[in-house]
Structures are given as structure tokens and as C-alpha cells.
Design an enzyme around this catalytic site. Structure first.
Site, PDB file in Angstrom:
ATOM      1  CG  ASP A  15     -17.142 -30.366 -11.813  1.00 29.24           C
ATOM      2  OD1 ASP A  15     -18.323 -30.032 -12.030  1.00 29.24           O
ATOM      3  OD2 ASP A  15     -16.184 -29.584 -11.900  1.00 29.24           O
ATOM      4  CG  ASP A  21     -15.856 -23.830 -20.951  1.00 31.17           C
ATOM      5  OD1 ASP A  21     -16.569 -23.261 -20.104  1.00 31.17           O
ATOM      6  OD2 ASP A  21     -16.089 -24.969 -21.382  1.00 31.17           O
TER       7      ASP A  21
END
Length: 238
Positions: free
Chosen positions: A8, A129
């Protein structure tokens, strides 16, 4: 089952967030390429890369870091974070990315994502998500009123490669995968599911191995903190 080590990117550095909060980032490596090589050297054949700044901005912000990871990793790379147009998706596919991950666009412009997936079968992953069972968007900063199963159903016949399911409340917290919610989605999903969010160790990997319609699992902080041995996880998944 595929083990996806995660990179990330925030400000060009490899970080992990706590519960998707950009203000709660821990830096693990200043060099995305070096991190990608380390995962490859440990045996990984697939990599998950997210442009966190791009997820909030709606366009690439860590392009150099993503490209460095792609160049350094000999296996398959899937990329997400701020990919909200077909042109953005196709630019990454043309750059050698195996699959692109689209999340906010899947909620806000499902026709766009369907068209992109149908034009590139098997190369678009839809990010589902969730906060409390509802879809979260825009870098997880906003929660919609759409249930995750309903979002998944929108892409049943679009050529989507997989659904990437993340329990935002567990991401980066080492609380363990939300196994019940992940398997519930896999049971109704028309395409395979990738589990994400909260992997704490081998128990999460073994709990997912062999489960119906589970394609893989993404793990980040557990690897970076040494709580999960990548070679051991890869062996169990194989």
C-alpha cells in the site's frame, strides 16, 4: 488459493493503515521496488498494490511507486486505488498489470465498470469494501447504504475476475479475517472472492484454504510485522 502480499503506497512509501485511516499509517519500506522483490524472493507469485493517495484523489498519485513494484516483481500484479475511468484502467493494463481493482466506480458508475470488465474479461476485480455490512467508498472514507451482496450481484455477468472483499474495520488491525462475512459473500457471489482485512497469522490462512469460491487472500501487516511467514502461508495455500 492465491496468497497476495500487499504493498500500500502513501507518499511513495510502503505503509499499512489502521482501519483505513490515512492518519494512522505505519511506514514499512521507503522503496516499493525493493519490497516487491523481497516478496518475490520469498516465493510470492502474485502481488496486490494499492495507491492509497489515489483512492482518495480519484486518480493516480503514486504512479512511480506502482511502476517500480511492477518492474521488480516477476509474477502477476493487481493494482487498485483511484481507478475510476475506463481510460485509467486500460492505461494500467497496457503497462503490464495483470488485473485492475475498481471500487468506488463500481458503486457510483456500475455501467462503466461492467463495460470495462466486458472489454477485458478476467482482468477487472471489483472491490467490495464494507463497514458494518454496507459498501464503503472513496478510500473507505464514506459509507453507502448499499449491502455488499447487492453490489456483487450487479456484476454477475460482466466478466469480472473476482470480488475483493475487505472488512474495513479489521484492516491493518490484526484482528483476524471476518470469516463469516467473507464466506457469506462467497456463497452468493457469482464470481470468486478474495478475502482481505485483518489477517493475523496462519490460522486465517488455514481457515480459508479449501473454502468454496475463495480465490485468495490479501495480507499486509501480518507479513510486515513477522506474525505470518510468507513461505509457510504459500505452502499451506498450495
Amino acid at each position: 488459493m492465491i496468497i497476495f502480499p500487499a504493498i500500500d503506497l502513501k507518499g511513495g512509501k510502503c505503509v499499512r493503515l489502521a482501519e483505513g485511516d490515512m492518519d494512522r499509517a505505519t511506514i514499512y519500506n521507503d522503496d516499493p521496488g525493493a519490497q516487491a522483490r523481497a516478496f518475490a524472493d520469498a516465493g510470492a507469485t502474485a502481488l496486490h498494490v494499492v495507491d492509497l493517495d489515489g483512492a482518495f484523489a480519484g486518480a493516480s498519485r503514486n504512479g512511480d511507486g506502482v511502476r517500480a513494484a511492477i518492474a521488480a516483481f516477476p509474477g502477476r500484479v493487481q493494482v487498485g486505488g483511484g481507478i475510476r475511468t475506463r481510460a485509467q484502467a486500460e492505461a494500467w493494463l497496457a503497462a503490464g498489470v495483470w488485473r485492475v481493482v475498481m471500487g468506488t466506480a463500481a458503486l457510483e458508475d456500475p455501467a462503466l465498470v461492467r463495460d470495462t470488465a466486458m472489454a477485458h474479461p478476467g482482468r477487472v476485480v471489483v472491490a467490495v469494501d464494507a463497514r458494518d455490512g454496507m459498501v464503503a467508498t472513496r478510500g473507505w472514507a464514506e459509507r453507502s447504504t448499499l449491502p455488499v451482496a447487492e453490489l456483487a450481484a450487479r456484476f454477475a455477468d460482466a466478466g469480472v475476475a473476482a470480488l475483493l472483499f475487505t472488512d474495513v474495520g479489521r484492516d491493518g488491525m490484526l484482528k483476524g479475517v471476518n470469516l463469516a462475512a467473507t464466506l457469506a459473500l462467497a456463497a452468493v457471489s457469482p464470481v470468486p472472492v478474495i478475502a482481505s482485512g485483518g489477517v493475523a497469522g496462519m490460522a486465517d490462512i488455514t481457515a480459508l484454504v479449501g473454502q468454496p469460491n475463495i480465490e485468495g487472500v490479501i495480507t499486509g501487516r501480518a507479513l510486515y510485522d513477522g506474525r505470518l511467514d510468507l513461505a509457510e502461508a504459500l505452502a499451506a495455500a498450495a
